[in-house]
Scaffold this active site. Structure first.
Site, PDB file in Angstrom:
ATOM      1  N   ASP A 219       0.826  -1.204   0.000  1.00  0.00           N
ATOM      2  CA  ASP A 219       0.000   0.000   0.000  1.00  0.00           C
ATOM      3  C   ASP A 219       0.864   1.260   0.000  1.00  0.00           C
ATOM      4  OD1 ASP A 219       0.820  -0.788   2.654  1.00  0.00           O
ATOM      5  OD2 ASP A 219      -0.435   0.824   3.434  1.00  0.00           O
ATOM      6  N   GLU A 220       0.252   2.353  -0.373  1.00  0.00           N
ATOM      7  CA  GLU A 220       0.801   3.703  -0.259  1.00  0.00           C
ATOM      8  C   GLU A 220       2.250   3.846  -0.731  1.00  0.00           C
ATOM      9  OE1 GLU A 220      -1.961   5.475   3.307  1.00  0.00           O
ATOM     10  OE2 GLU A 220      -0.032   4.605   3.880  1.00  0.00           O
ATOM     11  N   PRO A 221       2.568   3.430  -1.961  1.00  0.00           N
ATOM     12  CA  PRO A 221       3.903   3.712  -2.506  1.00  0.00           C
ATOM     13  C   PRO A 221       3.930   5.146  -3.055  1.00  0.00           C
ATOM     14  CG  PRO A 221       2.641   2.455  -4.095  1.00  0.00           C
ATOM     15  CD  PRO A 221       1.747   2.645  -2.903  1.00  0.00           C
TER      16      PRO A 221
END
Length: 728
Positions: free
Chosen positions: A329-331
Site C-alpha cells: 500500500d501507499e507507494p
C-alpha cells in the site's frame, strides 16, 4: 583599496537592506494573513454543524451480556446449578482442556459435576454450534472443532453472568463472516511484550475472532539475516516469540498471519547505508510541503525484490498460516523518480502491477496465498482485470463515510475475494474518535456482508509514535468482533456492559462509559479531521503561531487528492469546509467531569488481585490520555490567545503547560513499559522533548522581557509569514 572598501560597504548595506526588506515583506504577509484569519474566525458559527453521532441501544430485552450475541436463543423452564465442576463427554481430544481453561471448577469427576456432552452434527456450518442447557446437563452440537470451541466460549460468558445457576436455554449460532480478524500495528515504535500479545489473543478469542496479524515494517520483527541493522537499537518481536504466539493462537482457533510491507513504507530500510540506494527517490519526495520522505522501493532495481525475498524467507517460516499479507500500500513516490521514465511509457498502474506480480510469485512459490491492500487498485481500477484471481484484496478505509459498498461491489464484479478493513479510530487522536469508529465499522461490515466479503480485518494503527494506550482500542475490538459475527445487532447490543466485565475488568461498571466519552473529545474541535484530531496534531506542530498552523492545514488539504484519490477527497473536503470555533472551555468542562469520574474511586481500589491491578492501570492510562488531550488543547489555546494576554498571564499558561508536560512524560514512560518493549520509546517521545524545549525557550523570553521578547515574537511572525507565503 578605498574603492574596494566602498564596494564592500555597498554590498553590506545592500544585504542589510535586502534582509530588512525580506523581514518587512514576510511580516507584512503575516499581518495580512492574520487579518484575513480574524475575519474568517469572526464569521464562523459558534459551533460547526454537529459531528456525526452513532447511537447504540443496549439490548435489555435479551438479558444477555454476551458479545457476540447469539443469533437465536430461547429461555425454557427449569434451571441448572453449576455446582463445583464439570465432566466432559466428547470425542474431541482438546475438549477437556477448554473446560479447564474456560470453566474451571474445584472438583474433577464426581456425582455433582455438570456433564457437558459434545456431539458432531453435519450440516451446521464450519463454525456453527447448537447449545442446550437443561437441568440434566449441557449438550453441544457442532460440525467442526471450531464450532465446539465457540460453544464453550458462549458457555464461559453465561457462567460469568450467571455464576450460581442458569435457567434452561437453547442457542443456535453461527457467524456472518468467515474471517473475523484484527491487525495490530507493532511498527510505529511500540512493540508489545509477549504477555501483552497473549492477553490480547485471550480477549479476541472470547469475542470469537479467528484471525490476527501483527503489522511489520522496518525492524519490528527480528530478521535474522539483518541483525546488524537492528540489534543495537531495536527490541523487535523475535522469531521464537512468533512461534510461541502462533501455537498460543492455534489453541484458541485464531490464525496468526504473517504481515510485511513489500514496496511502500520501507523508510527504516532506506535510511540505512546498506539499502539507501534502493529508494525510488534517493533525494526524497515532497509528500507534504517542506517535508521530503523516502518510503518506497525502486521497483526497477532488481535488488529491491531480492531484499523482499530475503525478508520473506526470514519471516514466513515462523508461521503455520498459509496466508501472507504483503501489504503493497501507499507507494507515495512510485513513478516520480527512478521509475518515472517507465511510468511515462506504460503508466504508474502497470509499474505497480509488475511489483505485485513479483511478490505474488514469491508468495506462491512458498506455499502462501497472498493478501494485499486495495488502495492503489482503487486509484487504478483497470488493474483488476490483470490481477491473479487468487489474490485477496483488503478494502480499507477509516472514516464512517468511506465508500465500502461501491468499492467492494467493483472488486466482487472482477471475481476477486476481498475483506473489508475498518479501523479503531484510535491512532493520532490520543483518546480515540468513538462515533467515527462505530460508524466506520458498521459501514464496513454491513457493506461487506451485502457484497459477499470473505471477512473483516479491523486495523489498529500507531502512526507518529503510537501514543494512544491499548484500552483506547477496546471498544473497537469488541464492537467489530460482535457485529462481524452477528451483524443484526450493530445498533442494539450490550457493548459497555461487555467492555466493563471482560476487557476493562471493572466491577464498578464505569470505565467503558468513560472511555467512550473520552473518545468524543474531538467533538469540541473546530472541524472533524480525517484520521486524526487537532489536539494530537498540536504536539506535532508544537508552539506554532495560528497563521503558520492554518498554512499547514491548507497545504494538507491541497495534498489530499494525491494521497487519497478524488472520491475520498470530496468526502474529506466537506470536513475542512465545515469549520466552527474551537470550544476549549466546553472541552475542559467535559474533561473535568471525566477526570472526576476517574479519580472518584482511586482511594477505594484494593489491588489485591491481578484483575484489580489491571483495572487500576487502565484507569491510569485513561487518566494520562485525558491529560494529553488537555495539554494539546492548552497548546492550541495559547497560540490563539497569547496576543490578548499580558506577560504574567502568558507566564502562568506556559508554566502550567510545562508542569503538565513533565507529569505526562514521566507517566507515559512508566505506562509504556508495562505492556511494551523499550526499543522505540525514546524515538516516540521526541515530540514531547521538542515541546519541552519550546516551552522553556518561551518562558525564558517572557521572563527576560524587553528586546528579547520582541525579537522572539518578530522571528515567529516572519517565519509564519514566510511559510504562509511559500505554501500559498
Amino acid at each position: 583599496m578605498k574603492k574596494a572598501l566602498k564596494i564592500f560597504a555597498y554590498i553590506v548595506v545592500g544585504l542589510l537592506l535586502l534582509i530588512l526588506g525580506v523581514i518587512g515583506f514576510f511580516n507584512g504577509q503575516y499581518n495580512k494573513a492574520a487579518e484575513e484569519m480574524q475575519v474568517r474566525q469572526a464569521a464562523l458559527p459558534e459551533t460547526p454543524e454537529p459531528f456525526y453521532r452513532f447511537e447504540i441501544r443496549n439490548d435489555s430485552l435479551s438479558e444477555l451480556d454476551i458479545l457476540p450475541l447469539p443469533k437465536n436463543f430461547q429461555w425454557d423452564k427449569g434451571s441448572l446449578s453449576w455446582n463445583a465442576g464439570f465432566k466432559v463427554s466428547s470425542e474431541l481430544p482438546r475438549a477437556e482442556a477448554w473446560v479447564d481453561r474456560l470453566l474451571p471448577g474445584e472438583s474433577k469427576a464426581n456425582n455433582t459435576d455438570v456433564e457437558i456432552r459434545l456431539k458432531k452434527k453435519e450440516g451446521l456450518g464450519s463454525e456453527a454450534y447448537q447449545l442446550q442447557i437443561r437441568p440434566g446437563g449441557i449438550d453441544i452440537s457442532y460440525q467442526s472443532e471450531a464450532g465446539a470451541y465457540y460453544a464453550m466460549v458462549t458457555l464461559y460468558h453465561l457462567k460469568q453472568q450467571f455464576p450460581e445457576s442458569i435457567n434452561s436455554l437453547s442457542i443456535e449460532d453461527k457467524p456472518d463472516l468467515e474471517v473475523r480478524g484484527l491487525m495490530l500495528d507493532i511498527s510505529r515504535d511500540k512493540v508489545p511484550q509477549l504477555h501483552t500479545l497473549k492477553q490480547l489473543v485471550d480477549q479476541l478469542s472470547l469475542l470469537k475472532y479467528n484471525h490476527l496479524q501483527l503489522y511489520v515494517e522496518g525492524f519490528s520483527f527480528g530478521y535474522e539475516s539483518f541483525k546488524d541493522l537492528w540489534q543495537d537499537n531495536e527490541t523487535p518481536v523475535t522469531p521464537e516469540e512468533i512461534q510461541e504466539l502462533d501455537a498460543y493462537c492455534k489453541e484458541r482457533f485464531i490464525e496468526l498471519v504473517p504481515n510485511q510491507n513489500s514496496l511502500g513504507h520501507m523508510q527504516a530500510w532506506l535510511e540505512t547505508e546498506a539499502y539507501a540506494h534502493l529508494a525510488e527517490c534517493p533525494d526524497g519526495y515532497e509528500l507534504m510541503p517542506m517535508n521530503k520522505v523516502k518510503t518506497t522501493l525502486d521497483p526497477t532495481n532488481p535488488e529491491s525484490i531480492a531484499l523482499i525475498e530475503k525478508m520473506m524467507d526470514d519471516l514466513l517460516p515462523n508461521f503455520s498460516s498459509g496466508i501472507f499479507n504483503a501489504n503493497l500500500d501507499e507507494p507515495f513516490e512510485l513513478g516520480h523518480c527512478n521509475s518515472a521514465e517507465l511510468a511515462e511509457e506504460v503508466g504508474i498502474g502497470k509499474v505497480y502491477l509488475d511489483q505485485v506480480l513479483k511478490v505474488y510469485e514469491l508468495s506462491k512459490s512458498r506455499g502462501k496465498s497472498m493478501w494485499m491492500w486495495g488502495d492503489i487498485i482503487g486509484k487504478h481500477p483497470e488493474l483488476l482485470d490483470e490481477m491473479p484471481k487468487d489474490i485477496t484484496v483488503l478494502e480499507w478505509g477509516y472514516e464512517q463515510e468511506h465508500p465500502f459498498d461501491a468499492n467492494t461491489a467493483r472488486i466482487k464484479d472482477q471475481g476477486l475475494e476481498f475483506l473489508v478493513c475498518p479501523g479503531t479510530s484510535s491512532w493520532m487522536t490520543l483518546t480515540g474518535r468513538t462515533d467515527n469508529m462505530l460508524g466506520n465499522i458498521q459501514n464496513a461490515v454491513l457493506s461487506g456482508i451485502k457484497n459477499g466479503a470473505k471477512g473483516m480485518l479491523l486495523t489498529d494503527w500507531g502512526d507518529l509514535g503510537h501514543w494512544q494506550y491499548l484500552p483506547v482500542s477496546f471498544p473497537g475490538f469488541a464492537y467489530a468482533g460482535a457485529i462481524s459475527w452477528n451483524s443484526k445487532t450493530s445498533q442494539s447490543l450490550p457493548l459497555e456492559r461487555y467492555l466493563n466485565t471482560h476487557l476493562f475488568e471493572d466491577d464498578n461498571q464505569e470505565l467503558a462509559g468513560i472511555a467512550m466519552k473520552l473518545g468524543r473529545s474531538y467533538h469540541y474541535e473546530e472541524r472533524h479531521l480525517p484520521n486524526m484530531s487537532h489536539n494530537f496534531l498540536a504536539y506535532q506542530f508544537g508552539m506554532v503561531d495560528p497563521v503558520l498552523e492554518q498554512a499547514i492545514y491548507g497545504a494538507m488539504e491541497q495534498k489530499l487528492p494525491e494521497l487519497v484519490g478524488d472520491s475520498l477527497f470530496r468526502i474529506f473536503s466537506d470536513r475542512f469546509d465545515n469549520q466552527g470555533s474551537f470550544q476549549v472551555e466546553a472541552l475542559n468542562r467535559h474533561l473535568d467531569a471525566l477526570e472526576a469520574s476517574l479519580n472518584v474511586r482511586s482511594d477505594e481500589i484494593n489491588l489485591a488481585t491481578n484483575e484489580e491491578m489491571q483495572s487500576s492501570e487502565i484507569r491510569n492510562e485513561m487518566r494520562n490520555g485525558l491529560q494529553m488531550v488537555r495539554l494539546g488543547a492548552e497548546i492550541r489555546n495559547y497560540g490563539q490567545n497569547k496576543d490578548n494576554w499580558n506577560t504574567e498571564q502568558r507566564i502562568e499558561h506556559l508554566s502550567g503547560m510545562q508542569s503538565r508536560l513533565a507529569d505526562i512524560k514521566e507517566e507515559h514512560r512508566r505506562l509504556w513499559l508495562l505492556r511494551n518493549k523499550s526499543g522505540g520509546l525514546d524515538r516516540s517521545m521526541k515530540a514531547f522533548e521538542k515541546l519541552e524545549v519550546q516551552l522553556n525557550d518561551l518562558l525564558e523570553a517572557e521572563r527576560k522581557g524587553g528586546l528579547s521578547k520582541k525579537m522572539n515574537r518578530l522571528k515567529e511572525k516572519v517565519i509564519s509569514g514566510g511559510v504562509h507565503w511559500y505554501l500559498n
